[in-house]
Write a protein that holds these residues in place. Structure first.
Motif, PDB file in Angstrom:
ATOM      1  N   PRO A   7       0.818  -1.211   0.000  1.00 30.98           N
ATOM      2  CA  PRO A   7       0.000   0.000   0.000  1.00 30.98           C
ATOM      3  C   PRO A   7       0.857   1.268   0.000  1.00 30.98           C
ATOM      4  CG  PRO A   7      -0.850  -1.581   1.578  1.00 30.98           C
ATOM      5  CD  PRO A   7       0.467  -2.121   1.097  1.00 30.98           C
ATOM      6  N   ALA A   8       0.449   2.235  -0.821  1.00 27.61           N
ATOM      7  CA  ALA A   8       1.146   3.509  -0.926  1.00 27.61           C
ATOM      8  C   ALA A   8       0.221   4.627  -0.461  1.00 27.61           C
ATOM      9  CB  ALA A   8       1.584   3.760  -2.371  1.00 27.61           C
ATOM     10  N   PRO A   9       0.760   5.713   0.079  1.00 25.08           N
ATOM     11  CA  PRO A   9      -0.083   6.828   0.517  1.00 25.08           C
ATOM     12  C   PRO A   9      -0.873   7.398  -0.653  1.00 25.08           C
ATOM     13  CG  PRO A   9       2.188   7.085   1.294  1.00 25.08           C
ATOM     14  CD  PRO A   9       2.190   5.977   0.295  1.00 25.08           C
ATOM     15  N   THR A  10      -2.190   7.444  -0.521  1.00 26.85           N
ATOM     16  CA  THR A  10      -3.049   7.885  -1.614  1.00 26.85           C
ATOM     17  C   THR A  10      -4.063   8.881  -1.084  1.00 26.85           C
ATOM     18  OG1 THR A  10      -2.821   5.661  -2.568  1.00 26.85           O
ATOM     19  CG2 THR A  10      -4.511   7.105  -3.508  1.00 26.85           C
ATOM     20  N   ALA A  11      -3.925  10.127  -1.514  1.00 28.60           N
ATOM     21  CA  ALA A  11      -4.828  11.177  -1.041  1.00 28.60           C
ATOM     22  C   ALA A  11      -6.265  10.862  -1.433  1.00 28.60           C
ATOM     23  CB  ALA A  11      -4.409  12.520  -1.630  1.00 28.60           C
ATOM     24  N   GLY A  12      -7.185  11.193  -0.530  1.00 33.22           N
ATOM     25  CA  GLY A  12      -8.595  10.958  -0.777  1.00 33.22           C
ATOM     26  C   GLY A  12      -9.023   9.552  -0.429  1.00 33.22           C
ATOM     27  N   TRP A  13      -8.125   8.588  -0.557  1.00 36.72           N
ATOM     28  CA  TRP A  13      -8.399   7.196  -0.204  1.00 36.72           C
ATOM     29  C   TRP A  13      -7.854   6.905   1.198  1.00 36.72           C
ATOM     30  CZ3 TRP A  13      -8.871   8.947  -4.964  1.00 36.72           C
ATOM     31  CH2 TRP A  13      -9.787   8.336  -5.829  1.00 36.72           C
ATOM     32  N   SER A  14      -6.553   7.052   1.390  1.00 37.03           N
ATOM     33  CA  SER A  14      -6.000   6.866   2.738  1.00 37.03           C
ATOM     34  C   SER A  14      -6.623   7.837   3.731  1.00 37.03           C
ATOM     35  CB  SER A  14      -4.482   7.058   2.708  1.00 37.03           C
ATOM     36  OG  SER A  14      -3.842   6.098   1.892  1.00 37.03           O
ATOM     37  N   ASP A  15      -7.063   8.991   3.247  1.00 34.23           N
ATOM     38  CA  ASP A  15      -7.639  10.016   4.127  1.00 34.23           C
ATOM     39  C   ASP A  15      -8.946   9.588   4.772  1.00 34.23           C
ATOM     40  OD1 ASP A  15      -5.585  11.867   3.684  1.00 34.23           O
ATOM     41  OD2 ASP A  15      -6.511  12.547   1.823  1.00 34.23           O
ATOM     42  N   ALA A  16      -9.517   8.473   4.324  1.00 36.41           N
ATOM     43  CA  ALA A  16     -10.717   7.957   4.984  1.00 36.41           C
ATOM     44  C   ALA A  16     -10.468   7.700   6.465  1.00 36.41           C
ATOM     45  CB  ALA A  16     -11.169   6.664   4.311  1.00 36.41           C
ATOM     46  N   ALA A  17      -9.215   7.441   6.841  1.00 35.67           N
ATOM     47  CA  ALA A  17      -8.882   7.189   8.246  1.00 35.67           C
ATOM     48  C   ALA A  17      -9.277   8.346   9.141  1.00 35.67           C
ATOM     49  CB  ALA A  17      -7.385   6.916   8.383  1.00 35.67           C
ATOM     50  N   VAL A  18      -9.246   9.558   8.614  1.00 35.30           N
ATOM     51  CA  VAL A  18      -9.571  10.757   9.389  1.00 35.30           C
ATOM     52  C   VAL A  18     -10.973  11.256   9.073  1.00 35.30           C
ATOM     53  CG1 VAL A  18      -8.929  13.175   9.812  1.00 35.30           C
ATOM     54  CG2 VAL A  18      -7.150  11.426   9.543  1.00 35.30           C
TER      55      VAL A  18
END
Length: 853
Positions: free
Chosen positions: A507-518
């Motif tokens: 997994p790579a840092p992906t804006a809008g997708w990884s941001d679901a964590a917050v």
């Protein structure tokens, strides 16, 4: 006198087998207009509590902790500011499930574990005495269906559901007291591959994601009137076999051979001498968790609206609605004949349009017993996304109904207006959610994918939280998100995580997708008032944001890794490169980085982490400046940007200078008008474009975009007969052919995030404070609509806004639930605050859309 509802526990309607030892309590009050709660009283078992508080949502458990298996009866009543006391609520019993040390069962596996068929596991036992209580605690490696004395236990489907199995495996608790009999009894359980070892995702050969063997863990606990307790648990005394289910796969479908049925296999007295034994498997019982959301259930049945004979002579049933479920058939024919049922969402050239399924077969087969009186069958371990079902085979007569399945969440949101096409759009959003909230929030329910894509639910969470009580389901999914993060805090593109080969293996840092964590926990806090969820997810949030800061630096662009999904599936993106949108992907990523840092600062402040609040506010300011330096010109233009870049800059607060903000708003409106109000945004721009236009003072342009019927637009699919939201703006082309792109789903909810704007702006109902403790009533009529109404069952009760315009007036009716207040902001009028009850307002109004152009 005021009436109080039955008490709820956490976010569950059924508190049997709850996992918390201190479950929070909620209730609703139907009070007189203006009534205010001053205190509440609780009876919990033999304990009594009086609490001076106006709170009624997720209030702390005041009693001694619930022990494993312990059940307590709970009632509540409220005391008003006027001193009047309500009646007690009806009693409800909350019962805690098992904890780690209470399990006596071993995980068992079939001795001869065949690939494809569902396994049958059984055991006989004797009940000696009068039973006062019996509970079945159960889970599986795979998906299970249990029977006791020949009767099905419960009505759940695809249990235990899909979680990050290595970290969290749900177990269910069933009350089976009425199913037991004195003397001989038998328990039987079918277990199928499911997500555990069946097909998952878009790699056709991918199997065994979590393990290669089916398994069962079950513990039946019986309590007798004389105080004795008996435990029947999975161990090496159980027996195993296979039966009529010869294949059971979520993507491929189910094959059931009725000639191989084993009558009475889950009943006492069955001859199991030909059955094999079992072997012990491995399971860390510390990973077992109780459910926090509702199970998947059958929620509706639909009959075909038309029977079609296709150009090739095949018989296709049209159920009139794209849905998720399976067929239940009543059929009569010769023994050994096979009925084949193929499923698809659309027709193409008059035939079943199966190409969008890619490699998913979505085919069920039933081999008849040959009963003269006919036979009835429905699959048990598969679901399909479909509107059309092709039925073929050798039979004398056949009837079919479509059974709709999804997580059995409570419906909480409604919308209606004077435009029938907007009503259909909203209905499509609703059905899109229903089809994709099947235990987890998926991207699509029909093809070889069906994954919990983080970006999709990130943009759709406000809408899902309005339409259904999705808090319990999403809280469980967020727990999986936390478990599946990498050591560096990176959130996978989909949760539960599946490490397919290629770009998805790491997994790579992906804006809008990884941001679901917050973002998703923050949305749930805003909509349900659950501060506890923020605290539970806080470590996950910090891991993501701090890990990204370690990678990028504290005041820099989000430009690593090189590939970002950006404004995914923007209409201008090439079919073979959906990330190449009109707006630069790293601009989008950096905008999201600011937004998430700002959100983290607010979350930290909300839960009392003041130092963190200051740290994340500083991070947001630093990245905001980096965004400004890289992308914003002196006169407020944004380089490398289409509509999405301007919308994100305006909505995410990236332009603190008021002159630049005003110029950016003008530029956004110009771009929208140049496109003739056709949509020009993808997954990340679409949810904010109407809000950006509204805050820019161009609400009429937002309406014109919403009401546009030419491609690309929200209503173009409606003109093409869509009954759900499509993945692409043109999943079906104007000539009725299917878009040739590889990704062409006819049931994707992400672009339906516009329904949140319809609720908040068109109808005018939004949360003014967390959990709708305060309502914001601010309808913005437009687009030639003559009326609109919405209702939402908030944590405090039903809130409603309905408006109509006539004779130069805007007439508004507002219902405020007890425990809430409302701030009412109508066009041309002063804001005012009102208490609970019904209120009516009339202000002068003329819709600009009525003026000649």
């Amino acid at each position: 006198m005021d009436e109080i509802s039955v008490v709820r526990f956490e976010h569950r309607d059924d508190p049997l087998g709850i996992g918390e030892e201190h479950p929070r309590l909620s209730w609703q009050v139907a009070g007189r207009p203006g009534w205010r709660q001053a205190a509440y009283e609780l009876t919990i078992g033999e304990e009594f509590f009086h609490v001076e508080s106006a709170d009624s949502v997720l209030v702390p458990w005041p009693a001694t902790p619930l022990e494993p298996r312990e059940a307590r009866e709970v009632r509540a009543r409220v005391i008003g500011a006027d001193g009047e006391v309500s009646d007690w609520s009806d009693p409800v019993t909350v019962e805690r499930g098992l904890t780690l040390n209470e399990w006596q069962a071993d995980l068992i596996e079939p001795a001869h574990d065949e690939r494809g068929p569902a396994a049958l596991l059984r055991r006989s036992f004797t009940a000696r005495g009068d039973v006062v209580r019996a509970r079945l605690h159960i889970t599986a490696h795979g998906i299970y269906q249990a029977e006791l004395n020949g009767e099905r236990v419960g009505d759940h489907t695809l249990t235990p559901g899909w979680t990050s199995y290595r970290h969290r495996l749900r177990h269910q608790t069933y009350d089976v007291t009425p199913m037991l009999r004195a003397g001989e009894n038998a328990i039987g359980v079918q277990v199928a591959d499911g997500w555990w070892r069946g097909r998952v995702g878009f790699v056709p050969e991918w199997r065994d994601t979590y393990g290669s063997s089916l398994g069962l863990l079950a513990q039946l606990e019986i309590e007798y009137t004389d105080g004795r307790r008996q435990v029947v648990a999975t161990d090496d005394s159980w027996r195993s076999a296979t039966g009529p289910i010869r294949k059971a796969d979520l993507y491929e479908g189910e094959t059931y051979d009725a000639t191989r049925e084993r009558p009475g296999w889950s009943s006492p007295g069955y001859d199991e001498r030909e059955w094999a034994g079992v072997r012990r498997g491995e399971r860390d019982l510390a990973t077992l968790v109780a459910p926090t959301g509702p199970p998947v259930r059958a929620v509706e049945e639909r009959t075909a609206v038309e029977t079609i004979t296709t150009p090739s002579g095949r018989t296709v049933l049209d159920f009139g609605q794209n849905m998720v479920g399976r067929l239940r058939i009543s059929v009569r024919g010769r023994r050994g004949s096979t009925i084949t049922m193929r499923h698809a969402e659309v027709l193409e050239n008059g035939e079943l349009g199966v190409r969008p399924l890619r490699t998913a077969e979505a085919t069920d087969r039933y081999i008849l017993r040959g009963d003269l009186d006919g036979e009835c069958w429905e699959p048990s371990f598969t679901l399909h996304g479909f509107r059309y079902a092709e039925v073929g085979g050798d039979y004398d007569d056949l009837d079919a109904v479509a059974v709709v399945y999804h997580s059995d969440m409570r419906r909480t949101g409604w919308f209606d207006c004077s435009d029938p096409m907007l009503n259909q759009l909203h209905e499509n959003v609703l059905w899109g959610m229903r089809g994709n909230f099947v235990d987890i929030p998926t991207d699509c329910p029909q093809r070889d994918e069906r994954l919990g894509w983080t970006g999709d639910v990130q943009v759709f969470a406000p809408t899902s939280s309005y339409l259904y009580d999705s808090a319990g389901l999403l809280a469980s999914w967020l727990a999986d998100l936390s478990a599946d993060q990498t050591e560096a805090g990176v959130v996978p593109l989909f949760v539960p995580r599946v490490d397919f080969p290629g770009p998805f293996a790491d997994p790579a840092p992906t804006a809008g997708w990884s941001d679901a964590a917050v973002i998703v926990p923050w949305v749930l806090f805003q909509r349900f008032g659950d501060t506890g969820l923020l605290r539970r997810q806080y470590a996950s949030m910090r891991a993501w944001v701090d890990g990204l800061t370690d990678l990028l630096g504290p005041a820099s662009l989000f430009d690593k890794p090189a590939l970002q999904l950006g404004d995914w599936l923007d209409p201008a993106a090439p079919p073979d490169a959906p990330w190449r949108a009109e707006t630069d992907a790293h601009l989008v990523a950096t905008a999201y980085r600011v937004h998430v840092a700002d959100t983290m600062a607010r979350i930290a402040e909300e839960i009392g982490q003041e130092a963190d609040a200051a740290k994340y506010a500083e991070l947001a300011d630093g990245v905001r400046q980096a965004f400004h330096d890289e992308f914003v010109t002196q006169n407020g233009r944004i380089a490398g940007s289409g509509q999405t870049g301007y919308a994100l800059a305006l909505e995410f607060g990236l332009l603190p200078d008021p002159d630049q903000r005003a110029r950016a708003a003008e530029q956004l409106v110009r771009l929208v008008r140049e496109k003739e109000h056709k949509v020009a945004t993808g997954f990340l721009g679409t949810p904010v474009i109407c809000d950006a236009l509204t805050s820019a003072g161009a609400v009429d342009d937002a309406y014109r975009m919403l009401l546009q019927t030419e491609y690309p637009s929200w209503l173009y699919p409606v003109t093409m007969g869509a009954t759900t939201i499509w993945e692409r703006w043109d999943s079906m082309l104007p000539d009725g052919s299917i878009n040739p792109g590889e990704m062409t789903s006819f049931n994707h909810y992400a672009l339906g995030a516009v329904a949140d704007w319809m609720h908040r702006v068109v109808a005018g109902l939004a949360p003014g404070s967390p959990g709708y403790r305060t309502l914001l009533v601010e309808p913005r009529p437009g687009g030639g609509l003559t009326w609109a109404r919405t209702a939402h069952r908030t944590p405090y009760g039903l809130a409603e806004v309905a408006w109509e315009r006539a004779a130069g007036e805007l007439r508004v009716r507002v219902t405020v639930p007890t425990g809430s207040t409302a701030v009412v902001a109508l066009p041309g009028a002063e804001r005012q605050e009102v208490g609970c009850g019904q209120h009516r307002f009339v202000v002068p109004y003329r819709d600009p859309a009525d003026d000649p152009r």
